[in-house]
Design a protein around this motif. Sequence first.
Motif, PDB file in Angstrom:
ATOM      1  N   LEU A   1     -18.428   5.726  11.524  1.00  0.00           N
ATOM      2  CA  LEU A   1     -17.977   4.644  12.403  1.00  0.00           C
ATOM      3  C   LEU A   1     -18.805   3.378  12.199  1.00  0.00           C
ATOM      4  N   TYR A   2     -20.086   3.538  11.852  1.00  0.00           N
ATOM      5  CA  TYR A   2     -20.958   2.380  11.691  1.00  0.00           C
ATOM      6  C   TYR A   2     -20.503   1.486  10.538  1.00  0.00           C
ATOM      7  N   LEU A   3     -19.827   2.077   9.554  1.00  0.00           N
ATOM      8  CA  LEU A   3     -19.337   1.297   8.420  1.00  0.00           C
ATOM      9  C   LEU A   3     -18.304   0.260   8.839  1.00  0.00           C
ATOM     10  N   GLY A   4     -17.706   0.452  10.014  1.00  0.00           N
ATOM     11  CA  GLY A   4     -16.742  -0.516  10.525  1.00  0.00           C
ATOM     12  C   GLY A   4     -17.359  -1.854  10.875  1.00  0.00           C
ATOM     13  N   ASN A   5     -18.701  -1.928  10.940  1.00  0.00           N
ATOM     14  CA  ASN A   5     -19.374  -3.192  11.211  1.00  0.00           C
ATOM     15  C   ASN A   5     -19.111  -4.236  10.129  1.00  0.00           C
ATOM     16  N   PHE A   6     -18.901  -3.783   8.893  1.00  0.00           N
ATOM     17  CA  PHE A   6     -18.894  -4.697   7.758  1.00  0.00           C
ATOM     18  C   PHE A   6     -17.500  -5.230   7.478  1.00  0.00           C
ATOM     19  N   PRO A   7     -17.407  -6.505   7.065  1.00  0.00           N
ATOM     20  CA  PRO A   7     -16.098  -7.117   6.807  1.00  0.00           C
ATOM     21  C   PRO A   7     -15.322  -6.390   5.719  1.00  0.00           C
ATOM     22  N   GLU A   8     -14.022  -6.626   5.722  1.00  0.00           N
ATOM     23  CA  GLU A   8     -13.130  -6.003   4.752  1.00  0.00           C
ATOM     24  C   GLU A   8     -13.551  -6.337   3.325  1.00  0.00           C
TER      25      GLU A   8
ATOM     26  N   MET B   1     -14.060   9.609   1.799  1.00  0.00           N
ATOM     27  CA  MET B   1     -13.905   8.690   2.919  1.00  0.00           C
ATOM     28  C   MET B   1     -14.546   7.336   2.626  1.00  0.00           C
ATOM     29  N   VAL B   2     -15.450   7.283   1.664  1.00  0.00           N
ATOM     30  CA  VAL B   2     -16.000   6.021   1.174  1.00  0.00           C
ATOM     31  C   VAL B   2     -16.049   6.086  -0.352  1.00  0.00           C
TER      32      VAL B   2
ATOM     33  N   MET C   1      -8.621   3.306   4.991  1.00  0.00           N
ATOM     34  CA  MET C   1      -9.688   4.089   5.612  1.00  0.00           C
ATOM     35  C   MET C   1     -10.475   3.228   6.599  1.00  0.00           C
ATOM     36  N   ARG C   2     -10.636   1.954   6.271  1.00  0.00           N
ATOM     37  CA  ARG C   2     -11.308   1.045   7.208  1.00  0.00           C
ATOM     38  C   ARG C   2     -10.479   0.900   8.496  1.00  0.00           C
ATOM     39  N   ASP C   3      -9.158   0.831   8.366  1.00  0.00           N
ATOM     40  CA  ASP C   3      -8.303   0.766   9.555  1.00  0.00           C
ATOM     41  C   ASP C   3      -8.504   1.998  10.435  1.00  0.00           C
ATOM     42  N   THR C   4      -8.590   3.164   9.791  1.00  0.00           N
ATOM     43  CA  THR C   4      -8.834   4.398  10.544  1.00  0.00           C
ATOM     44  C   THR C   4     -10.179   4.342  11.244  1.00  0.00           C
ATOM     45  N   CYS C   5     -11.202   3.868  10.531  1.00  0.00           N
ATOM     46  CA  CYS C   5     -12.545   3.753  11.098  1.00  0.00           C
ATOM     47  C   CYS C   5     -12.542   2.845  12.324  1.00  0.00           C
ATOM     48  N   LEU C   6     -11.916   1.681  12.219  1.00  0.00           N
ATOM     49  CA  LEU C   6     -11.897   0.731  13.344  1.00  0.00           C
ATOM     50  C   LEU C   6     -11.095   1.281  14.518  1.00  0.00           C
ATOM     51  N   SER C   7     -10.033   2.003  14.201  1.00  0.00           N
ATOM     52  CA  SER C   7      -9.229   2.603  15.268  1.00  0.00           C
ATOM     53  C   SER C   7     -10.045   3.621  16.057  1.00  0.00           C
ATOM     54  N   LYS C   8     -10.771   4.490  15.349  1.00  0.00           N
ATOM     55  CA  LYS C   8     -11.585   5.502  16.030  1.00  0.00           C
ATOM     56  C   LYS C   8     -12.783   4.865  16.741  1.00  0.00           C
ATOM     57  N   ALA C   9     -13.356   3.831  16.135  1.00  0.00           N
ATOM     58  CA  ALA C   9     -14.476   3.141  16.778  1.00  0.00           C
ATOM     59  C   ALA C   9     -14.045   2.504  18.099  1.00  0.00           C
TER      60      ALA C   9
END
Length: 642
Positions: A106-113, A160-161, A181-189
């Motif tokens: 989830l922490y990876l969602g911090n970073f821009p696309e 996943m990465v 995968m980033r969309d999934t991460c942001l959704s769960k975050a």
Amino acid sequence: MFDAEESWKLLHKKAFPRVNTPDLKIDLELERLGKEMVSKCGGLPLAIIVLAGLLARRPKIDEWRRTCQNLNLHMSGESFEQDGGIHGVLALSYYDLPYQLKPCFLYLGNFPEDQKISARRLYQLWAAEGIISLEGNRGEETAMMERGERYLHELAQRYMVQVQLEETTGRIKSCRFHDLMRDTCLSKAKEENFLKTVSPQHLHQSMHCSTSATATSMRTVRRLSITVDNEVQNYFSTDDKSFQHVRSALFFPIQTGREGTEYPLPLFQGLCNNFAMLRVLHLEKFTFVEILPKAIGNLVYLRYLSLRHSHFQKLSSSVGNLKYLQTLDLRVNFFSYLTLPNTIQKLQNLRNLYLPPSHQHTYKLDLSPLSHLEILKNFDTQVSPFRDLFKLTKLQKLSAVLSLESYEMEEMIKHLNLRSGRLRETSFRIYYRFHSEKEVNILKLLSGCPHLRKLDLIGHITKLPEHHSFSQSLTKLTLRKSGLEEDPMVILQKLPKLFTLSLRGNAFIGKEMCCSPQGFPLLKTLKLQGLPNLESWRVETGALPNLVHLEIDECKKLEMVPEGLIYLTKIQEVMIINMPENFQNRLQEVQREEYYKVQFRKNFDTEKISKIKFNMRISGPMFGGLLQTIYPSTVPKEWKML
């Protein structure tokens, strides 16, 4: 998109990497279950690969049945009609993670696309947040690095990465997300209230809303990732108290101009006053006022502070208040020429210190009290006493600029070699003239440090040490103003792990140079800059087999491109700068040959240099010293010190 047969083949390949071993057989039931599950991936390769990563850890039939049931149950509880179930498959990979890996993901969602994320930085952020612990019986940095790399490696094994490995060590260098995968991460975050992301497009609905629901939500936010445009002040007001519970704030500017995004003083002071509980503050590529305000000292709970690539010229002494700080990154804009306070020595929990690339050394900066330091970058003996290093007993990674007398150099090298068991990596830039036999012996000791990775030598060298005197770990070598009369390639081409070689500013003053068969087995980048007497350069068959990038700059007497370049199958770019007309004509002839696939760039982009804003007040010689690092041929002769 893949059809059903192609989807099954991809799943089969990724889920069964050991398919030929006798203890693993694929029967019809396993195939039926696999085809049923892969049909829910909508033919998308990413979803298929992620599903395969999950199944590869469960090779037994009953485990596949359970996974198929979970997938069906999971997807029946949510609506995935629009994407054909793709996000359902990706979400299942998240739910399957062990509990300790979920916050890492989830922490990876911090970073821009599309941003490439440094693995080492990620481990430091995880440690600052308490996601991975610094506790360990061995070296704390080693324990943190190993645990962080183990977690990131497992995420990569699950697809996943995406990770990039360091060519020299094989360790993970960086990672990045696929968009879905980033969309999934942001959704769960968002579901778990782990992270709130803000961008200019969503500013009006993300940060300022008068509803009580939003106000309640903001009071529970612990992490903010904010992508800002040039109007930073629109993101929050200086007296906004709704952020007092935030523990982590990462700011990413949209680089619309060449000078970086300006961060107004009142706004910065408001951030320091209203985000009082911060553990992580990431403020990179911003322009501040000349002095970073003393309000920075209010963030007394900070564990991680990065101001990398930002612009300011003085750091407030209040930084000494940050007693819990573990990582401090001051690798500011090169032309900031930063002045540092000696209160840095109060940061006795500091483990990672990245000093500025250019210091203002009006007094000595004492670093000896920082006994927990494990990473020290840009240490400069003109700024700090070199013997400070002897007291940093936990140091594992060192990058230093050395301007020392011969006896001091000897003392330092012997000390570092004695500690080679703990010190794992060193990089040096050295200003020195190696004239006498004694001085050449010092160069042998220096170049032979077992942990030496990068070496930049500036000054005369009577004779290079033999190739066996160089460290077997050396990956990058730069020679400047060496005045070598003998062809350096004879020795340097035998260095087994050299990836980058630069010969700059009279490094070689002879006329002929030759790269022999099997020479430079791993070299990828070669730069020849300012070699005024070079007339002939031969590249024999079998030399430079892995060369990718070649740069030839201001070698005025060099008559032609080496014919041997046509045999370098991996070369992608040859960059030509400041070369005479006859060389350009020969270059055009080579380009017309059909078998030559190399991209040539003949002109240096001077437009970029002309638009750089220099906010410095330094002398000509000092300015010349800085330019030598970036583009040595621009330095006037009267500024050259050696």
